[in-house]
Design an enzyme around this catalytic site. Sequence first.
Site, PDB file in Angstrom:
ATOM      1  N   ILE A  13       0.704  -1.369   0.094  1.00 53.73           N
ATOM      2  CA  ILE A  13       0.108   0.032   0.035  1.00 53.73           C
ATOM      3  C   ILE A  13       0.985   1.183   0.093  1.00 53.73           C
ATOM      4  CG2 ILE A  13      -1.868   1.162   1.056  1.00 53.73           C
ATOM      5  CD1 ILE A  13      -2.745  -1.451   2.443  1.00 53.73           C
ATOM      6  N   SER A 125      -7.655  -0.792  10.364  1.00 51.57           N
ATOM      7  CA  SER A 125      -8.110  -2.324   9.740  1.00 51.57           C
ATOM      8  C   SER A 125      -9.469  -2.310   9.863  1.00 51.57           C
ATOM      9  CB  SER A 125      -7.339  -3.360   9.837  1.00 51.57           C
ATOM     10  OG  SER A 125      -8.233  -4.563   9.490  1.00 51.57           O
ATOM     11  N   TYR A 150      -2.086  -9.240  16.033  1.00 49.42           N
ATOM     12  CA  TYR A 150      -2.254  -8.170  14.868  1.00 49.42           C
ATOM     13  C   TYR A 150      -3.177  -7.368  14.961  1.00 49.42           C
ATOM     14  CZ  TYR A 150      -2.896  -6.100  10.424  1.00 49.42           C
ATOM     15  OH  TYR A 150      -3.258  -5.074   9.575  1.00 49.42           O
ATOM     16  N   LYS A 154      -3.469  -2.855  15.826  1.00 46.56           N
ATOM     17  CA  LYS A 154      -4.284  -1.846  15.194  1.00 46.56           C
ATOM     18  C   LYS A 154      -5.234  -1.150  16.111  1.00 46.56           C
ATOM     19  CE  LYS A 154      -2.281  -2.357  11.523  1.00 46.56           C
ATOM     20  NZ  LYS A 154      -1.354  -1.099  10.919  1.00 46.56           N
ATOM     21  N   PHE A 178     -10.665  -1.859   4.452  1.00 44.04           N
ATOM     22  CA  PHE A 178     -11.265  -3.424   3.965  1.00 44.04           C
ATOM     23  C   PHE A 178     -10.083  -4.090   3.268  1.00 44.04           C
ATOM     24  CE2 PHE A 178     -15.463  -3.166   6.089  1.00 44.04           C
ATOM     25  CZ  PHE A 178     -15.287  -2.040   6.685  1.00 44.04           C
ATOM     26  N   ARG A 295     -11.677 -21.382   7.752  1.00 51.23           N
ATOM     27  CA  ARG A 295     -10.136 -21.106   8.540  1.00 51.23           C
ATOM     28  C   ARG A 295     -10.674 -20.475   9.713  1.00 51.23           C
ATOM     29  NH1 ARG A 295      -6.504 -16.948   5.192  1.00 51.23           N
ATOM     30  NH2 ARG A 295      -8.389 -15.278   5.500  1.00 51.23           N
TER      31      ARG A 295
END
Length: 342
Positions: A13, A125, A150, A154, A178, A295
């Site tokens: 990004i 996120s 993780y 954020k 997203f 998952r």
Amino acid sequence: MQRILVTGGLGFIGSHTVVELQQAGYDVVIIDDLSNSQLSVLDRITSITGMKPDFHQFDLKEKEKVHQFFQQEKIDGVIHFAASKAVGESVNEPLKYYENNINTLVYVLKAMNNNQVENFIFSSSCTVYGQADELPITESAPVKTAESPYGNTKQIGEEILKETTTVSNLNGIALRYFNPIGAHASAKIGELPIGVPQNLIPYITQTAIGIREELSIFGDDYPTEDGTAIRDYIHVVDLAKAHIKALERLIENRNKEKYEVFNVGTGSGSSVLEIVKAFEKATNQDLAYKIVERRAGDITAAFADTTLAEKELNWKAELTLEDCLLSAWNWQKKIHENTLVE
Ligand code: UDP
């Protein structure tokens, strides 16, 4: 000319944002430690824009270097991408994630405060929402307990930013991304996953090019129309442009609060099977896939309400899902034929 620091500016990004910043007339300086990026991206950015960004290679955990950097440079704003981002790895190495994502954020914000740099854009996120109770997801949806270290970095990062803005001259915007996908139309920059891709689109393009045998679709028993999970996939160039809009808002003092949060998505969701079909259609080839178990940690559906970003940032995703998938595919082909990965 405004001079903008982009940390992690050689990443996926980050590199697309550097291109958009340069093309919008900003002078860009990048700090990147190359832990998950390649130096050649600097040349590829330069070949797109015709302008070579300044580049400093160091790890933001080196607090002294961060302070020295801000003392030496005159910076008008910071877009902070540098962070570790592998969800699975974060479960096994939480301290690495807290150190890489939290310590570095603190050092950068401290150095900014010490040197009167007041504009800060934070990469957040949509994972902060977990499985939201209502769709589409607005910014006022509650932040849910993080599923991984993780995700937690954020959430904590947002809190650190918010608390810092209330007691200093700092103005901050957190952009809640997203699912960023796609690549630059030039096929000169894109995503470079290390090892087996964890994310859907790189797995699909690697399967289509023959690196992977078949895509495993994680679950077809979700309560969605076709049983596969739904996400809001946004083109990385659209996402990059949202950063420019957010930065301009701060630089021009148009922000309504010292700390603001915006969703950055397209506003519409696609299921995994819809993505597979759209990829097949866009690239005119069949994709091998099988259905496997869900998952762990995956949610059923997430897509953004983008009303706030449209109204306040004057930003809206413009590229289509087909643009996303075709650009990702062109990038994959380019990596393959060109030995872009050194
Ligand atoms: N997914 C899949 N197979 C893969 C990778 C991902 O079926 O090999 C699914 C995943 O379960 C999710 C969606 O694709 O529903 C997007 O996953 P990704 O890891 O790209 O992003 P996430 O939304 O999990 O951050």
